[in-house]
Design a protein around this motif. Structure first.
Motif, PDB file in Angstrom:
ATOM      1  N   ALA A   1       9.748  26.433  -2.450  1.00 42.81           N
ATOM      2  CA  ALA A   1       9.393  27.425  -3.472  1.00 42.81           C
ATOM      3  C   ALA A   1       9.799  28.826  -3.023  1.00 42.81           C
ATOM      4  CB  ALA A   1       7.899  27.369  -3.765  1.00 42.81           C
ATOM      5  N   LEU A   2       9.550  29.150  -1.775  1.00 40.88           N
ATOM      6  CA  LEU A   2       9.890  30.475  -1.262  1.00 40.88           C
ATOM      7  C   LEU A   2      11.404  30.672  -1.217  1.00 40.88           C
ATOM      8  CD1 LEU A   2       7.758  32.576  -0.131  1.00 40.88           C
ATOM      9  CD2 LEU A   2       9.040  32.302   1.955  1.00 40.88           C
TER      10      LEU A   2
ATOM     11  N   SER B   1       5.266  22.805   6.043  1.00 44.43           N
ATOM     12  CA  SER B   1       5.007  23.196   4.642  1.00 44.43           C
ATOM     13  C   SER B   1       6.299  23.096   3.836  1.00 44.43           C
ATOM     14  CB  SER B   1       4.459  24.617   4.574  1.00 44.43           C
ATOM     15  OG  SER B   1       3.305  24.748   5.334  1.00 44.43           O
ATOM     16  N   ARG B   2       6.712  21.896   3.539  1.00 38.99           N
ATOM     17  CA  ARG B   2       8.004  21.694   2.870  1.00 38.99           C
ATOM     18  C   ARG B   2       8.012  22.217   1.440  1.00 38.99           C
ATOM     19  NH1 ARG B   2       9.779  15.823   5.261  1.00 38.99           N
ATOM     20  NH2 ARG B   2       9.916  16.590   7.398  1.00 38.99           N
ATOM     21  N   GLY B   3       6.962  21.972   0.682  1.00 43.88           N
ATOM     22  CA  GLY B   3       6.898  22.446  -0.699  1.00 43.88           C
ATOM     23  C   GLY B   3       6.884  23.959  -0.771  1.00 43.88           C
ATOM     24  N   GLU B   4       6.092  24.553   0.109  1.00 42.05           N
ATOM     25  CA  GLU B   4       6.023  26.011   0.168  1.00 42.05           C
ATOM     26  C   GLU B   4       7.370  26.603   0.573  1.00 42.05           C
ATOM     27  OE1 GLU B   4       3.132  29.095   2.427  1.00 42.05           O
ATOM     28  OE2 GLU B   4       2.288  27.107   2.073  1.00 42.05           O
ATOM     29  N   ALA B   5       8.048  25.953   1.499  1.00 43.99           N
ATOM     30  CA  ALA B   5       9.350  26.420   1.960  1.00 43.99           C
ATOM     31  C   ALA B   5      10.361  26.371   0.816  1.00 43.99           C
ATOM     32  CB  ALA B   5       9.837  25.572   3.129  1.00 43.99           C
TER      33      ALA B   5
ATOM     34  N   LEU C   1      13.592  29.220  -3.128  1.00 44.31           N
ATOM     35  CA  LEU C   1      14.030  29.385  -4.513  1.00 44.31           C
ATOM     36  C   LEU C   1      13.773  30.811  -4.997  1.00 44.31           C
ATOM     37  CD1 LEU C   1      15.120  28.189  -7.149  1.00 44.31           C
ATOM     38  CD2 LEU C   1      12.763  27.539  -7.701  1.00 44.31           C
ATOM     39  N   MET C   2      12.610  31.366  -4.661  1.00 44.30           N
ATOM     40  CA  MET C   2      12.283  32.737  -5.063  1.00 44.30           C
ATOM     41  C   MET C   2      13.284  33.737  -4.470  1.00 44.30           C
ATOM     42  SD  MET C   2       8.852  34.988  -4.392  1.00 44.30           S
ATOM     43  CE  MET C   2       9.272  35.314  -2.693  1.00 44.30           C
ATOM     44  N   PHE C   3      13.611  33.586  -3.203  1.00 52.08           N
ATOM     45  CA  PHE C   3      14.554  34.502  -2.560  1.00 52.08           C
ATOM     46  C   PHE C   3      15.966  34.341  -3.119  1.00 52.08           C
ATOM     47  CE2 PHE C   3      11.318  35.356   0.602  1.00 52.08           C
ATOM     48  CZ  PHE C   3      11.604  36.658   0.982  1.00 52.08           C
ATOM     49  N   VAL C   4      16.364  33.121  -3.438  1.00 53.83           N
ATOM     50  CA  VAL C   4      17.688  32.900  -4.029  1.00 53.83           C
ATOM     51  C   VAL C   4      17.754  33.544  -5.414  1.00 53.83           C
ATOM     52  CG1 VAL C   4      19.230  31.120  -4.954  1.00 53.83           C
ATOM     53  CG2 VAL C   4      18.254  30.871  -2.672  1.00 53.83           C
ATOM     54  N   LEU C   5      16.677  33.433  -6.185  1.00 53.37           N
ATOM     55  CA  LEU C   5      16.637  34.083  -7.493  1.00 53.37           C
ATOM     56  C   LEU C   5      16.700  35.605  -7.359  1.00 53.37           C
ATOM     57  CD1 LEU C   5      14.045  31.894  -9.429  1.00 53.37           C
ATOM     58  CD2 LEU C   5      16.518  32.049  -9.796  1.00 53.37           C
TER      59      LEU C   5
ATOM     60  N   ALA D   1      19.024  36.422   0.522  1.00 47.88           N
ATOM     61  CA  ALA D   1      19.265  35.000   0.788  1.00 47.88           C
ATOM     62  C   ALA D   1      18.981  34.647   2.251  1.00 47.88           C
ATOM     63  CB  ALA D   1      20.695  34.632   0.413  1.00 47.88           C
ATOM     64  N   LEU D   2      19.423  35.498   3.173  1.00 48.39           N
ATOM     65  CA  LEU D   2      19.191  35.229   4.594  1.00 48.39           C
ATOM     66  C   LEU D   2      17.708  35.292   4.955  1.00 48.39           C
ATOM     67  CD1 LEU D   2      22.173  37.064   6.301  1.00 48.39           C
ATOM     68  CD2 LEU D   2      21.797  34.601   6.103  1.00 48.39           C
ATOM     69  N   CYS D   3      17.011  36.283   4.436  1.00 50.55           N
ATOM     70  CA  CYS D   3      15.571  36.386   4.699  1.00 50.55           C
ATOM     71  C   CYS D   3      14.843  35.166   4.151  1.00 50.55           C
ATOM     72  CB  CYS D   3      14.994  37.662   4.083  1.00 50.55           C
ATOM     73  SG  CYS D   3      15.483  39.149   4.957  1.00 50.55           S
ATOM     74  N   GLY D   4      15.199  34.764   2.956  1.00 46.62           N
ATOM     75  CA  GLY D   4      14.589  33.577   2.365  1.00 46.62           C
ATOM     76  C   GLY D   4      14.845  32.345   3.198  1.00 46.62           C
ATOM     77  N   LEU D   5      16.072  32.216   3.684  1.00 46.69           N
ATOM     78  CA  LEU D   5      16.422  31.069   4.520  1.00 46.69           C
ATOM     79  C   LEU D   5      15.625  31.064   5.818  1.00 46.69           C
ATOM     80  CD1 LEU D   5      18.265  28.620   4.730  1.00 46.69           C
ATOM     81  CD2 LEU D   5      19.961  30.086   5.824  1.00 46.69           C
ATOM     82  N   LEU D   6      15.491  32.225   6.437  1.00 49.37           N
ATOM     83  CA  LEU D   6      14.725  32.311   7.692  1.00 49.37           C
ATOM     84  C   LEU D   6      13.249  31.969   7.479  1.00 49.37           C
ATOM     85  CD1 LEU D   6      16.245  35.516   9.327  1.00 49.37           C
ATOM     86  CD2 LEU D   6      16.440  33.170  10.134  1.00 49.37           C
ATOM     87  N   VAL D   7      12.647  32.546   6.465  1.00 48.07           N
ATOM     88  CA  VAL D   7      11.228  32.296   6.199  1.00 48.07           C
ATOM     89  C   VAL D   7      11.016  30.837   5.803  1.00 48.07           C
ATOM     90  CG1 VAL D   7       9.291  32.898   4.698  1.00 48.07           C
ATOM     91  CG2 VAL D   7      10.749  34.693   5.611  1.00 48.07           C
ATOM     92  N   ALA D   8      11.890  30.321   4.954  1.00 51.28           N
ATOM     93  CA  ALA D   8      11.754  28.926   4.513  1.00 51.28           C
ATOM     94  C   ALA D   8      11.939  27.962   5.681  1.00 51.28           C
ATOM     95  CB  ALA D   8      12.763  28.628   3.415  1.00 51.28           C
ATOM     96  N   THR D   9      12.853  28.276   6.595  1.00 49.51           N
ATOM     97  CA  THR D   9      13.059  27.425   7.766  1.00 49.51           C
ATOM     98  C   THR D   9      11.801  27.383   8.615  1.00 49.51           C
ATOM     99  OG1 THR D   9      15.426  27.919   7.780  1.00 49.51           O
ATOM    100  CG2 THR D   9      14.481  27.075   9.829  1.00 49.51           C
ATOM    101  N   GLY D  10      11.180  28.545   8.816  1.00 45.35           N
ATOM    102  CA  GLY D  10       9.936  28.584   9.585  1.00 45.35           C
ATOM    103  C   GLY D  10       8.840  27.766   8.923  1.00 45.35           C
ATOM    104  N   LEU D  11       8.709  27.893   7.629  1.00 44.19           N
ATOM    105  CA  LEU D  11       7.697  27.113   6.911  1.00 44.19           C
ATOM    106  C   LEU D  11       8.011  25.624   6.947  1.00 44.19           C
ATOM    107  CD1 LEU D  11       7.092  29.368   3.782  1.00 44.19           C
ATOM    108  CD2 LEU D  11       5.452  28.859   5.593  1.00 44.19           C
ATOM    109  N   PHE D  12       9.294  25.283   6.809  1.00 47.14           N
ATOM    110  CA  PHE D  12       9.706  23.880   6.824  1.00 47.14           C
ATOM    111  C   PHE D  12       9.396  23.243   8.178  1.00 47.14           C
ATOM    112  CE2 PHE D  12      12.803  20.466   7.396  1.00 47.14           C
ATOM    113  CZ  PHE D  12      12.607  19.742   6.229  1.00 47.14           C
ATOM    114  N   LEU D  13       9.730  23.974   9.239  1.00 46.10           N
ATOM    115  CA  LEU D  13       9.461  23.460  10.583  1.00 46.10           C
ATOM    116  C   LEU D  13       7.964  23.382  10.873  1.00 46.10           C
ATOM    117  CD1 LEU D  13      12.270  25.258  12.622  1.00 46.10           C
ATOM    118  CD2 LEU D  13      12.200  22.865  11.878  1.00 46.10           C
ATOM    119  N   GLY D  14       7.195  24.217  10.187  1.00 50.90           N
ATOM    120  CA  GLY D  14       5.737  24.188  10.337  1.00 50.90           C
ATOM    121  C   GLY D  14       5.071  23.109   9.491  1.00 50.90           C
TER     122      GLY D  14
END
Length: 145
Positions: free
Chosen positions: A33-34, A27-31, A36-40, A12-25
């Motif tokens: 989706a990623l 790429s909201r949709g990609e963030a 969600l994948m990590f939470v699953l 969950a933490l890794c997913g949050l970190l990666v998604a935050t980086g993508l969101f700030l970059g």
């Protein structure tokens, strides 16, 4: 008990970190989706997908009464997850024992596996079977009914 949640928390933490980086970059949709994948992944490796665990003594007592197999497992084990998923709804009919929550259960598994905590270890009629095929476990469950 905290050891059970280390892997799901890391997912969950890794997913949050990666998604935050993508969101700030941007790429909201990609963030999303990623994340969600990590939470699953975190949910699949948690205790939440398994039936409620009981301790080893209670499982042995219940198994003697109803003849159902006992499954010794631990969170994060891909073979335990495979067994759980392949058994489907029938998994709830087995007695599940988390070896990380019950030292006595871990000792039972070690005694059956040359000192190793190899899971899943399924005990049918007092005989341990290490990492059996899901169809075989389904047959054992059917014969205990």
């Amino acid at each position: 008990m905290t050891r059970t949640w280390i892997l799901p928390t890391l997912f969950a933490l890794c997913g949050l970190l990666v998604a935050t980086g993508l969101f700030l970059g941007g790429s909201r949709g990609e963030a999303a989706a990623l994340l969600l994948m990590f939470v699953l992944l975190a949910a699949m490796h948690s205790s939440l997908v398994f039936p409620r665990s009981i301790d080893a003594r209670e499982a042995q007592r219940r198994s003697e009464v109803d003849g159902r197999p006992i499954v010794y497992w631990r969170p994060g084990c891909k073979y335990c997850l495979r067994l759980r998923i392949r058994l489907g709804r029938r998994a709830r009919q087995l007695h599940w024992v988390n070896i990380w929550q019950d030292p006595e259960a871990a000792a039972v598994v070690r005694s059956a596996n040359d000192g190793n905590e190899t899971v899943p270890t399924v005990v049918v009629a007092g005989r341990p079977h290490t990492n059996p095929a899901p169809p075989w476990v389904r047959e054992q469950l059917a014969s205990s009914e």
